[in-house]
Motif scaffolding. Structure first.
Motif, PDB file in Angstrom:
ATOM      1  N   ALA A 101      -4.533   9.164  -4.783  1.00  0.00           N
ATOM      2  CA  ALA A 101      -5.322   8.035  -4.254  1.00  0.00           C
ATOM      3  C   ALA A 101      -5.092   7.832  -2.756  1.00  0.00           C
ATOM      4  CB  ALA A 101      -4.966   6.753  -5.001  1.00  0.00           C
ATOM      5  N   GLU A 102      -6.162   7.447  -2.076  1.00  0.00           N
ATOM      6  CA  GLU A 102      -6.068   7.030  -0.668  1.00  0.00           C
ATOM      7  C   GLU A 102      -5.802   5.529  -0.634  1.00  0.00           C
ATOM      8  OE1 GLU A 102      -6.185   8.971   1.943  1.00  0.00           O
ATOM      9  OE2 GLU A 102      -6.648  10.797   0.821  1.00  0.00           O
ATOM     10  N   VAL A 103      -5.349   5.036   0.516  1.00  0.00           N
ATOM     11  CA  VAL A 103      -5.184   3.595   0.682  1.00  0.00           C
ATOM     12  C   VAL A 103      -5.872   3.147   1.963  1.00  0.00           C
ATOM     13  CG1 VAL A 103      -3.035   3.389  -0.624  1.00  0.00           C
ATOM     14  CG2 VAL A 103      -2.924   3.880   1.814  1.00  0.00           C
ATOM     15  N   LEU A 104      -6.270   1.884   1.989  1.00  0.00           N
ATOM     16  CA  LEU A 104      -6.913   1.304   3.172  1.00  0.00           C
ATOM     17  C   LEU A 104      -6.340  -0.080   3.405  1.00  0.00           C
ATOM     18  CD1 LEU A 104      -9.116   1.111   5.382  1.00  0.00           C
ATOM     19  CD2 LEU A 104     -10.702   0.315   3.593  1.00  0.00           C
ATOM     20  N   LYS A 105      -5.707  -0.263   4.581  1.00  0.00           N
ATOM     21  CA  LYS A 105      -5.222  -1.591   4.959  1.00  0.00           C
ATOM     22  C   LYS A 105      -6.371  -2.294   5.660  1.00  0.00           C
ATOM     23  CE  LYS A 105      -1.479  -3.972   7.382  1.00  0.00           C
ATOM     24  NZ  LYS A 105      -2.091  -4.737   8.450  1.00  0.00           N
ATOM     25  N   ALA A 106      -6.849  -3.354   5.059  1.00  0.00           N
ATOM     26  CA  ALA A 106      -8.045  -4.009   5.605  1.00  0.00           C
ATOM     27  C   ALA A 106      -8.137  -5.443   5.136  1.00  0.00           C
ATOM     28  CB  ALA A 106      -9.292  -3.242   5.163  1.00  0.00           C
ATOM     29  N   ASP A 107      -8.920  -6.210   5.881  1.00  0.00           N
ATOM     30  CA  ASP A 107      -9.211  -7.598   5.537  1.00  0.00           C
ATOM     31  C   ASP A 107     -10.525  -7.609   4.768  1.00  0.00           C
ATOM     32  OD1 ASP A 107      -9.856 -10.240   5.409  1.00  0.00           O
ATOM     33  OD2 ASP A 107      -9.861 -10.595   7.582  1.00  0.00           O
ATOM     34  N   LEU A 108     -10.480  -8.067   3.521  1.00  0.00           N
ATOM     35  CA  LEU A 108     -11.701  -8.025   2.708  1.00  0.00           C
ATOM     36  C   LEU A 108     -12.658  -9.177   3.016  1.00  0.00           C
ATOM     37  CD1 LEU A 108     -10.050  -6.486  -0.391  1.00  0.00           C
ATOM     38  CD2 LEU A 108     -12.176  -5.659   0.587  1.00  0.00           C
ATOM     39  N   LEU A 160       0.823  -1.212   0.000  1.00  0.00           N
ATOM     40  CA  LEU A 160       0.000   0.000   0.000  1.00  0.00           C
ATOM     41  C   LEU A 160       0.858   1.263   0.000  1.00  0.00           C
ATOM     42  CD1 LEU A 160      -2.875  -1.040   2.420  1.00  0.00           C
ATOM     43  CD2 LEU A 160      -3.051  -0.630  -0.045  1.00  0.00           C
ATOM     44  N   LYS A 161       2.032   1.207   0.618  1.00  0.00           N
ATOM     45  CA  LYS A 161       2.949   2.366   0.546  1.00  0.00           C
ATOM     46  C   LYS A 161       3.362   2.587  -0.912  1.00  0.00           C
ATOM     47  CE  LYS A 161       7.364   4.320   2.033  1.00  0.00           C
ATOM     48  NZ  LYS A 161       6.862   5.699   2.025  1.00  0.00           N
ATOM     49  N   THR A 162       3.735   1.489  -1.585  1.00  0.00           N
ATOM     50  CA  THR A 162       4.100   1.586  -3.009  1.00  0.00           C
ATOM     51  C   THR A 162       2.924   2.134  -3.807  1.00  0.00           C
ATOM     52  OG1 THR A 162       5.677  -0.248  -2.822  1.00  0.00           O
ATOM     53  CG2 THR A 162       4.875   0.266  -5.016  1.00  0.00           C
ATOM     54  N   PHE A 163       1.730   1.617  -3.517  1.00  0.00           N
ATOM     55  CA  PHE A 163       0.522   2.065  -4.224  1.00  0.00           C
ATOM     56  C   PHE A 163       0.332   3.574  -4.054  1.00  0.00           C
ATOM     57  CE2 PHE A 163      -3.900   2.990  -4.868  1.00  0.00           C
ATOM     58  CZ  PHE A 163      -4.366   2.062  -5.780  1.00  0.00           C
ATOM     59  N   LYS A 164       0.377   4.018  -2.804  1.00  0.00           N
ATOM     60  CA  LYS A 164       0.094   5.440  -2.515  1.00  0.00           C
ATOM     61  C   LYS A 164       1.090   6.373  -3.192  1.00  0.00           C
ATOM     62  CE  LYS A 164      -1.386   8.541   1.179  1.00  0.00           C
ATOM     63  NZ  LYS A 164      -2.403   9.144   0.323  1.00  0.00           N
ATOM     64  N   GLU A 165       2.353   5.973  -3.230  1.00  0.00           N
ATOM     65  CA  GLU A 165       3.392   6.826  -3.808  1.00  0.00           C
ATOM     66  C   GLU A 165       3.333   6.880  -5.338  1.00  0.00           C
ATOM     67  OE1 GLU A 165       5.464   8.718  -2.092  1.00  0.00           O
ATOM     68  OE2 GLU A 165       4.785   7.990  -0.149  1.00  0.00           O
ATOM     69  N   ASN A 166       2.565   5.969  -5.945  1.00  0.00           N
ATOM     70  CA  ASN A 166       2.577   5.863  -7.414  1.00  0.00           C
ATOM     71  C   ASN A 166       1.209   6.037  -8.069  1.00  0.00           C
ATOM     72  OD1 ASN A 166       5.473   4.898  -8.217  1.00  0.00           O
ATOM     73  ND2 ASN A 166       4.954   3.659  -6.442  1.00  0.00           N
ATOM     74  N   HIS A 167       0.216   6.502  -7.295  1.00  0.00           N
ATOM     75  CA  HIS A 167      -1.137   6.618  -7.848  1.00  0.00           C
ATOM     76  C   HIS A 167      -1.758   7.985  -7.578  1.00  0.00           C
ATOM     77  CE1 HIS A 167      -0.632   2.265  -8.129  1.00  0.00           C
ATOM     78  NE2 HIS A 167      -1.616   2.259  -8.992  1.00  0.00           N
ATOM     79  N   GLY A 168      -0.993   9.038  -7.843  1.00  0.00           N
ATOM     80  CA  GLY A 168      -1.548  10.385  -7.729  1.00  0.00           C
ATOM     81  C   GLY A 168      -2.062  10.683  -6.336  1.00  0.00           C
TER      82      GLY A 168
END
Length: 358
Positions: free
Chosen positions: A50-57, A40-48
């Motif tokens: 975007a917010e991130v959510l660490k969660a169990d789906l 999610l850190k990688t995601f957040k730094e590379n997606h404008g």
């Protein structure tokens, strides 16, 4: 569409290969949801923005949390690649593996957010395993919500990805229109090869390099120029220090060969299907996996770097991967090639109605 970007949520996002492809095609990524913090850190730094959510789906509360983060923003699209261990050829193929039902959280999200479309990605085995039970349930569940669902197995090299990778994609459109998948952009005699993708990157045999580094060579191909156009800094191109014994074994594997090409008694510690596989510079690579022990550079006696794997997955060089090396390899190996996402995104965009919110 008068410059208004369609919006999306990425579920089971990992580092966000699929949604990065959509972002590159002009979508706004609102949220990435996953249970792995470093991805999610990688995601957040590379997606404008975007917010991130660490969660169990598995947790029904997660959808409410997603709703809270999204607020009153309209969601045009939900994309996701639920974990595929239960369907994978390399997994245990347990029909009762509870991970096989994780796609139901995407169904729940579609109920709540009512997007115009969804994309669900998985391994091709999902279509046939357990007599197609999961495939049928996916289609039925989304059909019950008013989506017309179509699915197809896409072969990555057909879309300019320098890697042998097959994935099944389910695309559903709200209403009675059936989605037509994008036509291939490349044919077998023009596939992008390993050499096309990574031949400009420094050998990293003696000088292992650093996480933030410089390019030592100019790009040699159109593909390399495209990978490098958004950055002048070289990230994640760090070599691996192998023992002399390992290097001796790798040196005996011919280009494009594997453990079957080794002399008797050599490399016996690893003798399974993908062991001691050396890429071929004139062909796409084998499927990038989540480890970094079985595949080797076509020329140098070492495993590919994270950057080389990212290139073979079509992540552009400005995409920075975070975490330790093992985590970086896993994030890249688990991802959908962004270029596949990009081609899907452009086609899906032709079906969407995106309006300015008043």
């Amino acid at each position: 569409m008068s410059g208004i970007k369609p919006t999306l949520i990425d579920m089971f996002s990992g580092c966000g290969g699929l949604s990065r492809g959509f972002m590159d095609a002009g979508y706004e990524v609102l949220l990435g949801v996953d249970n792995e913090e470093i991805a999610l850190k990688t995601f957040k730094e590379n997606h404008g923005q975007a917010e991130v959510l660490k969660a169990d789906l598995f947790d029904p509360e997660t959808i409410n949390e997603m709703k809270r983060i999204i607020g009153n923003k309209k969601v045009d699209l939900i994309v996701g690649g639920p974990p595929c261990q239960g369907f994978s050829l390399t997994g245990t193929r347990d029909a009762d593996d509870k991970r096989n039902t994780l796609f139901r959280s995407m169904v729940e999200a579609a109920k709540v957010f009512e997007p115009q479309a969804f994309v669900l990605e998985n391994v091709p085995g999902l279509a046939t395993l357990y007599k197609g039970k999961a495939k049928d349930e996916i289609i039925q569940s989304f059909s019950n919500l008013g989506y017309t669902v179509n699915f197809e197995v896409l072969f990555a090299p057909d879309y300019g990805v320098p890697q042998i990778r097959k994935r099944i994609f389910f695309v559903g459109l709200k209403g009675s229109t059936k989605f037509a998948f994008p036509e291939p952009t490349h044919f077998p005699n023009e596939y992008v090869t390993c050499g096309d993708a990574i031949s400009d990157l420094h050998d990293r045999e003696d000088d292992l390099g650093q996480e933030i580094d410089v390019y030592l060579n100019d790009p040699k191909t159109d593909y390399q120029r495209r990978m490098r156009e958004k950055t002048t800094v070289l990230y994640n191109h760090v070599g691996t220090r192998h023992t002399d014994l390992v290097k001796e074994v790798i040196a005996q594997v011919p280009e494009g060969g594997n453990h079957k090409d080794l002399p008797p008694g050599v490399g016996d510690s690893r003798k399974f299907n993908e062991a001691w596989t050396r890429y071929h510079r004139s062909k796409p690579s084998k499927t990038i996996d989540t480890g970094h022990r079985n595949h080797f550079h076509y020329e140098y006696n070492r495993v590919p770097t994270v950057r080389e794997n990212a290139r073979l997955q079509t992540f552009t060089d400005d995409f920075v991967v975070y975490g330790n090396k093992t985590q970086q390899y896993r994030q890249i190996g688990n991802a959908v090639p962004p270029l596949l996402g990009f081609h899907l995104a452009n086609k899906i965009k032709t079906y969407l109605k995106v309006e300015q919110e008043v």
